[in-house]
Design a protein around this motif. Structure first.
Motif, PDB file in Angstrom:
ATOM      1  N   VAL A   1       0.875  -1.169   0.000  1.00  0.00           N
ATOM      2  CA  VAL A   1       0.000   0.000   0.000  1.00  0.00           C
ATOM      3  C   VAL A   1       0.909   1.215   0.000  1.00  0.00           C
ATOM      4  O   VAL A   1       1.693   1.411   0.923  1.00  0.00           O
ATOM      5  CB  VAL A   1      -0.933   0.026   1.230  1.00  0.00           C
ATOM      6  CG1 VAL A   1      -1.717   1.320   1.267  1.00  0.00           C
ATOM      7  CG2 VAL A   1      -1.850  -1.182   1.242  1.00  0.00           C
TER       8      VAL A   1
ATOM      9  N   PRO B   1       0.532   5.136   0.041  1.00  0.00           N
ATOM     10  CA  PRO B   1      -0.501   6.165   0.224  1.00  0.00           C
ATOM     11  C   PRO B   1      -0.452   7.212  -0.888  1.00  0.00           C
ATOM     12  O   PRO B   1       0.531   7.326  -1.626  1.00  0.00           O
ATOM     13  CB  PRO B   1      -0.155   6.776   1.581  1.00  0.00           C
ATOM     14  CG  PRO B   1       1.268   6.430   1.824  1.00  0.00           C
ATOM     15  CD  PRO B   1       1.539   5.158   1.085  1.00  0.00           C
ATOM     16  N   ALA B   2      -1.502   7.990  -0.951  1.00  0.00           N
ATOM     17  CA  ALA B   2      -1.596   9.030  -1.974  1.00  0.00           C
ATOM     18  C   ALA B   2      -0.463  10.035  -1.810  1.00  0.00           C
ATOM     19  O   ALA B   2      -0.183  10.497  -0.708  1.00  0.00           O
ATOM     20  CB  ALA B   2      -2.940   9.736  -1.885  1.00  0.00           C
TER      21      ALA B   2
ATOM     22  N   GLY C   1      -3.929   6.928  -4.047  1.00  0.00           N
ATOM     23  CA  GLY C   1      -2.623   6.293  -3.947  1.00  0.00           C
ATOM     24  C   GLY C   1      -2.618   5.014  -4.764  1.00  0.00           C
ATOM     25  O   GLY C   1      -3.500   4.771  -5.592  1.00  0.00           O
TER      26      GLY C   1
ATOM     27  N   ALA D   1      -1.989   0.734  -4.591  1.00  0.00           N
ATOM     28  CA  ALA D   1      -1.888  -0.472  -3.763  1.00  0.00           C
ATOM     29  C   ALA D   1      -1.963  -1.684  -4.680  1.00  0.00           C
ATOM     30  O   ALA D   1      -2.493  -1.612  -5.787  1.00  0.00           O
ATOM     31  CB  ALA D   1      -3.008  -0.513  -2.730  1.00  0.00           C
TER      32      ALA D   1
ATOM     33  N   ARG E   1      -3.246   7.250 -10.827  1.00  0.00           N
ATOM     34  CA  ARG E   1      -2.951   7.165  -9.392  1.00  0.00           C
ATOM     35  C   ARG E   1      -1.469   7.432  -9.197  1.00  0.00           C
ATOM     36  O   ARG E   1      -0.663   7.079 -10.050  1.00  0.00           O
ATOM     37  CB  ARG E   1      -3.247   5.765  -8.857  1.00  0.00           C
ATOM     38  CG  ARG E   1      -4.664   5.372  -8.863  1.00  0.00           C
ATOM     39  CD  ARG E   1      -4.790   3.857  -8.585  1.00  0.00           C
ATOM     40  NE  ARG E   1      -6.138   3.416  -8.847  1.00  0.00           N
ATOM     41  CZ  ARG E   1      -6.644   3.244 -10.057  1.00  0.00           C
ATOM     42  NH1 ARG E   1      -5.911   3.438 -11.114  1.00  0.00           N
ATOM     43  NH2 ARG E   1      -7.887   2.859 -10.214  1.00  0.00           N
TER      44      ARG E   1
ATOM     45  N   GLY F   1       1.302   6.735  -6.057  1.00  0.00           N
ATOM     46  CA  GLY F   1       1.624   6.260  -4.719  1.00  0.00           C
ATOM     47  C   GLY F   1       2.905   6.895  -4.203  1.00  0.00           C
ATOM     48  O   GLY F   1       3.815   7.198  -4.975  1.00  0.00           O
ATOM     49  N   ASP F   2       2.960   7.086  -2.920  1.00  0.00           N
ATOM     50  CA  ASP F   2       4.113   7.683  -2.242  1.00  0.00           C
ATOM     51  C   ASP F   2       4.993   6.561  -1.691  1.00  0.00           C
ATOM     52  O   ASP F   2       4.586   5.821  -0.805  1.00  0.00           O
ATOM     53  CB  ASP F   2       3.617   8.582  -1.106  1.00  0.00           C
ATOM     54  CG  ASP F   2       4.734   9.302  -0.378  1.00  0.00           C
ATOM     55  OD1 ASP F   2       5.917   9.108  -0.715  1.00  0.00           O
ATOM     56  OD2 ASP F   2       4.417  10.083   0.544  1.00  0.00           O
TER      57      ASP F   2
END
Length: 174
Positions: free
Chosen positions: A45, A47-48, A55, A57, A120, A122-123
């Motif tokens: 996962v 996150p955004a 985000g 996942a 999307r 992701g961070d």
């Protein structure tokens, strides 16, 4: 009878020169490929990265074929591949991003400057997801099929001549 022994050092030296010339003319491929090709995406996962943007996942990588692009705002080749990512998006390829060791402000500036092809982002501040995917650097891109399996990898920036091959890999993964 021992005169031939005088020529041994010269023969050894000539052999070393020949090996060196051969090695310089055919450099080794030092590209690091992921061992995850053909394997399910590892559970993660991320996150955004940006507010109002989802985000990334492993669970979101099921259902449709996607191109997961591992990038960073500080990466010059990432900026160079931005037009090709926009072309892929225009050709119907869904592109998700994984921002590695970055900040929201820097990523927002990067996207404003070079364009935003991502559905999307992701961070991945500690590069854990990047390493789990088998990525050794930025930029890299992975074709993920609808069942969440990594089908193909593109190491390095996507250049105009690579777009057709990536579109073909996405179609083959459907």
């Amino acid at each position: 009878m021992r005169r031939w022994l005088l020529w041994v050092p010269l023969a050894v030296f000539a052999g070393l020169v020949a090996l060196t010339v051969y090695g310089l003319r055919r450099p080794a491929d030092r590209t690091v490929y992921s061992r995850m090709i053909g394997q399910p995406v590892p559970a993660f996962v991320a996150p955004a990265m940006l507010p109002g943007r989802p985000g990334l996942a492993s669970a979101t990588l099921h259902g449709r074929v996607r191109l997961v692009n591992v990038f960073a705002s500080w990466c010059i080749p990432c900026a160079a591949e931005a037009p090709q990512l926009a072309t892929l998006k225009a050709r119907g390829v869904e592109v998700d991003g994984l921002a590695v060791r970055d900040t929201p402000t820097a990523v927002a500036d990067f996207l404003a400057r070079y364009g935003d092809p991502y559905a999307r982002i992701g961070d991945d501040r500690e590069a854990r997801v990047q390493l789990a995917l088998g990525s050794s650097g930025v930029p890299e891109s992975f074709v993920v099929d609808g069942s969440g399996r990594i089908m193909d990898q593109h190491v390095g920036d996507i250049r105009p001549e690579d777009v057709s091959a990536i579109v073909a890999a996405v179609r083959a993964a459907r």
